[in-house]
Design a protein around this motif. Structure first.
Motif, mmCIF file in Angstrom:
data_model
loop_
_atom_site.group_PDB
_atom_site.id
_atom_site.type_symbol
_atom_site.label_atom_id
_atom_site.label_comp_id
_atom_site.label_asym_id
_atom_site.label_seq_id
_atom_site.Cartn_x
_atom_site.Cartn_y
_atom_site.Cartn_z
ATOM 1 N N GLY A 20 -29.685 -12.543 -55.962
ATOM 2 C CA GLY A 20 -30.155 -13.179 -57.194
ATOM 3 C C GLY A 20 -29.142 -14.202 -57.698
ATOM 4 O O GLY A 20 -29.499 -15.341 -58.020
ATOM 5 N N LEU A 77 -36.348 -17.050 -59.727
ATOM 6 C CA LEU A 77 -36.327 -15.937 -58.758
ATOM 7 C C LEU A 77 -35.006 -15.180 -58.821
ATOM 8 O O LEU A 77 -34.974 -13.953 -58.768
ATOM 9 C CB LEU A 77 -36.534 -16.464 -57.332
ATOM 10 C CG LEU A 77 -37.966 -16.603 -56.848
ATOM 11 C CD1 LEU A 77 -37.996 -17.019 -55.384
ATOM 12 C CD2 LEU A 77 -38.724 -15.291 -57.016
ATOM 13 N N GLY A 78 -33.919 -15.955 -58.929
ATOM 14 C CA GLY A 78 -32.594 -15.327 -59.027
ATOM 15 C C GLY A 78 -32.519 -14.382 -60.210
ATOM 16 O O GLY A 78 -32.102 -13.221 -60.072
ATOM 17 N N LEU A 112 -35.119 -7.116 -61.504
ATOM 18 C CA LEU A 112 -35.800 -6.146 -60.643
ATOM 19 C C LEU A 112 -34.824 -5.078 -60.128
ATOM 20 O O LEU A 112 -35.180 -3.897 -60.026
ATOM 21 C CB LEU A 112 -36.438 -6.887 -59.459
ATOM 22 C CG LEU A 112 -37.502 -6.150 -58.670
ATOM 23 C CD1 LEU A 112 -38.689 -5.808 -59.548
ATOM 24 C CD2 LEU A 112 -37.959 -6.992 -57.484
ATOM 25 N N SER A 113 -33.619 -5.508 -59.826
ATOM 26 C CA SER A 113 -32.602 -4.550 -59.362
ATOM 27 C C SER A 113 -32.342 -3.496 -60.434
ATOM 28 O O SER A 113 -32.258 -2.300 -60.147
ATOM 29 C CB SER A 113 -31.295 -5.271 -59.053
ATOM 30 O OG SER A 113 -31.529 -6.247 -58.116
ATOM 31 N N TRP A 146 -35.078 -13.096 -61.819
ATOM 32 C CA TRP A 146 -36.061 -12.015 -61.612
ATOM 33 C C TRP A 146 -35.506 -10.918 -60.692
ATOM 34 O O TRP A 146 -35.656 -9.727 -60.937
ATOM 35 C CB TRP A 146 -37.355 -12.593 -61.046
ATOM 36 C CG TRP A 146 -38.355 -11.564 -60.584
ATOM 37 C CD1 TRP A 146 -38.871 -11.428 -59.351
ATOM 38 C CD2 TRP A 146 -38.944 -10.524 -61.376
ATOM 39 N NE1 TRP A 146 -39.734 -10.385 -59.287
ATOM 40 C CE2 TRP A 146 -39.807 -9.796 -60.526
ATOM 41 C CE3 TRP A 146 -38.817 -10.113 -62.703
ATOM 42 C CZ2 TRP A 146 -40.541 -8.705 -60.958
ATOM 43 C CZ3 TRP A 146 -39.557 -9.020 -63.145
ATOM 44 C CH2 TRP A 146 -40.404 -8.330 -62.276
ATOM 45 N N TRP A 147 -34.822 -11.300 -59.615
ATOM 46 C CA TRP A 147 -34.279 -10.299 -58.685
ATOM 47 C C TRP A 147 -33.201 -9.455 -59.354
ATOM 48 O O TRP A 147 -33.088 -8.270 -59.071
ATOM 49 C CB TRP A 147 -33.709 -10.994 -57.434
ATOM 50 C CG TRP A 147 -34.804 -11.440 -56.510
ATOM 51 C CD1 TRP A 147 -36.144 -11.458 -56.786
ATOM 52 C CD2 TRP A 147 -34.654 -11.945 -55.189
ATOM 53 N NE1 TRP A 147 -36.842 -11.950 -55.722
ATOM 54 C CE2 TRP A 147 -35.959 -12.257 -54.719
ATOM 55 C CE3 TRP A 147 -33.577 -12.196 -54.358
ATOM 56 C CZ2 TRP A 147 -36.189 -12.782 -53.449
ATOM 57 C CZ3 TRP A 147 -33.802 -12.718 -53.089
ATOM 58 C CH2 TRP A 147 -35.095 -13.007 -52.637
ATOM 59 N N SER A 153 -35.293 -1.176 -60.611
ATOM 60 C CA SER A 153 -35.383 -0.257 -59.457
ATOM 61 C C SER A 153 -34.326 0.846 -59.528
ATOM 62 O O SER A 153 -34.542 1.955 -59.046
ATOM 63 C CB SER A 153 -35.281 -1.018 -58.143
ATOM 64 O OG SER A 153 -34.003 -1.580 -58.010
ATOM 65 N N ALA A 203 -29.714 -7.048 -53.940
ATOM 66 C CA ALA A 203 -30.646 -7.907 -54.678
ATOM 67 C C ALA A 203 -29.913 -8.673 -55.779
ATOM 68 O O ALA A 203 -30.205 -9.847 -56.031
ATOM 69 C CB ALA A 203 -31.772 -7.068 -55.268
ATOM 70 N N LEU A 252 -41.452 -9.324 -55.218
ATOM 71 C CA LEU A 252 -40.234 -10.132 -55.061
ATOM 72 C C LEU A 252 -40.451 -11.590 -55.483
ATOM 73 O O LEU A 252 -39.556 -12.213 -56.042
ATOM 74 C CB LEU A 252 -39.756 -10.088 -53.605
ATOM 75 C CG LEU A 252 -39.152 -8.774 -53.134
ATOM 76 C CD1 LEU A 252 -38.904 -8.815 -51.636
ATOM 77 C CD2 LEU A 252 -37.849 -8.476 -53.856
ATOM 78 N N ALA A 253 -41.648 -12.103 -55.178
ATOM 79 C CA ALA A 253 -41.852 -13.542 -55.390
ATOM 80 C C ALA A 253 -42.940 -13.843 -56.405
ATOM 81 O O ALA A 253 -43.358 -14.995 -56.534
ATOM 82 C CB ALA A 253 -42.179 -14.203 -54.055
#
Lengths: 277, 99
Positions: A247, A205-206, A212-213, A208-209, A216, A243, A162-163
């Protein structure tokens, strides 16, 4: 003793091993005497059977004798002896659970070796125990033994997942600050651009999330396998949607903070001074 | 309950462990894991309520026979009296309901 078939012999040996393991720890009993009595009983029960005695016949006799675990009241055996008995004679899935927990506990006594050897080993054994169970509800008490190491490893893994990009950015920013302080004698104190670093971290991070969503959703089976069994019953699409929303919120916060700092004189001017903006 | 049945089974006689199991097998309604008998016999022996004697057997190796000790006899008397009290009480309740 009559001649037994191979499977019947294995069945009998396993049973006698259980008998020994159960009786060994009971202080009020003469374990050797009881084992001899049990063996005599089995011999007598098999007197009329044809040789070689088949598995079914032996299993029937042992079934009548019952499980040795019923023979000794639980109160007669201390808790640590029960644990040892589970490991030495219990079913494999319980043994693995105890071994995994034992390694996990051992890691805290030997932190240096533990973190790199015992914890990974404990995790592998725990995953092995999980793979032997089709239905998670069957785990019951074993969860207490298996989950600590799983939660620890998954928490670390989840945090990096996540980070991860943020950790990299913090490292870069720190290195950048040291470089500036070294090259510009008039700057001795911590720089305000750390505020900007946080703006960038939140922004990255926003993004990236959100990425990542997407990953996933596309590879949900892979994620379920990695974080088994905690994602088994999780609705992946709802999680991914959360997420994505989180994000976008981070991106908006980052843009908001950037606008506030950009509009003020302080930090923005500092960056301009070094030709960074 | 099982101790009670075992002690009664060997009262006035001496029995081989396997024969005690066979005797108990014959009691209708008494469902037991046969292996349970041996730890109970071992405990009763350790507590001094039964004693064992080894006797030669024509069917194979020497066998261990169980019989009551004096303490065992006394304890069994107490158990039987207590059992009789419970049985009488239960019977009277059953009779009440039948009326």
């Amino acid at each position: 003793m009559k001649e037994l078939s191979i499977s019947a012999r294995e069945c009998l040996n396993a049973y006698l091993q259980k008998v020994r393991a159960r009786l060994r720890w009971a202080n009020s009993l003469d374990a050797d005497e009881i084992e001899r009595d049990i063996c005599e009983h089995i011999e007598r029960d098999l007197d009329s059977a044809d040789e070689p005695v088949e598995y079914e016949t032996v299993a029937e006799v042992l079934d009548r004798l019952g499980s040795p675990e019923q023979w000794v009241p639980d109160g007669e055996i201390s808790w640590w002896r029960k644990v040892l008995m589970r490991i030495s004679s219990g079913p494999d899935d319980w043994r693995l659970a105890y071994i995994s927990f034992g390694l996990f506990v051992l890691a805290f006594f030997q932190l240096r070796i533990g973190m790199f050897i015992f914890i990974p080993l404990s995790f592998i054994v725990a995953r092995g125990a999980l793979s032997m169970t089709d239905d998670l509800d069957q785990l019951k008490g074993r969860k207490v033994l298996l989950y600590p190491v799983l939660i620890l490893i998954y928490a670390i893994l989840g945090l990096f997942l996540l980070a991860g990009p943020a950790f990299g950015l913090v490292g870069l920013a720190d290195g950048f600050e040291r470089e500036i302080i070294k090259n510009y004698d008039d700057i001795k104190e911590s720089l305000d651009y750390w505020w900007w670093t946080w703006v960038i971290i939140l922004f990255v991070l926003g993004i990236w999330w959100i990425i990542l969503s997407g990953i996933s959703i596309a590879f949900d089976k892979f994620f379920k396998f990695i974080f088994k069994p905690f994602l088994d019953k999780v609705n992946k699409k709802k999680l991914a949607l959360t997420a994505i929303v989180a994000g976008w919120l981070l991106i908006l916060v980052a843009i908001g903070l950037g606008w506030i700092f950009g509009a003020s004189d302080g930090p923005a001017n500092l960056f301009k001074q070094f030709g960074l903006m | 309950m099982l101790e009670f049945c075992i002690l009664n089974a060997i009262r006035g006689t001496s029995l081989y462990g396997y024969d005690i199991v066979r005797t108990l097998r014959g009691i209708e309604g008494l469902v037991i894991s046969e292996g349970t008998i041996y730890p109970i016999l071992s405990r009763l022996k350790r507590e001094g309520f039964v004693k064992t004697t080894i006797r030669e057997s024509s069917e194979g190796p020497a066998r261990k026979y169980y019989e009551l000790t004096k303490d065992g006899e006394e304890m069994l008397d107490e158990m039987n009296s207590y059992w009789q009290v419970i049985k009488d009480g239960t019977d009277s309740i059953i009779k009440e309901h039948k009326k």
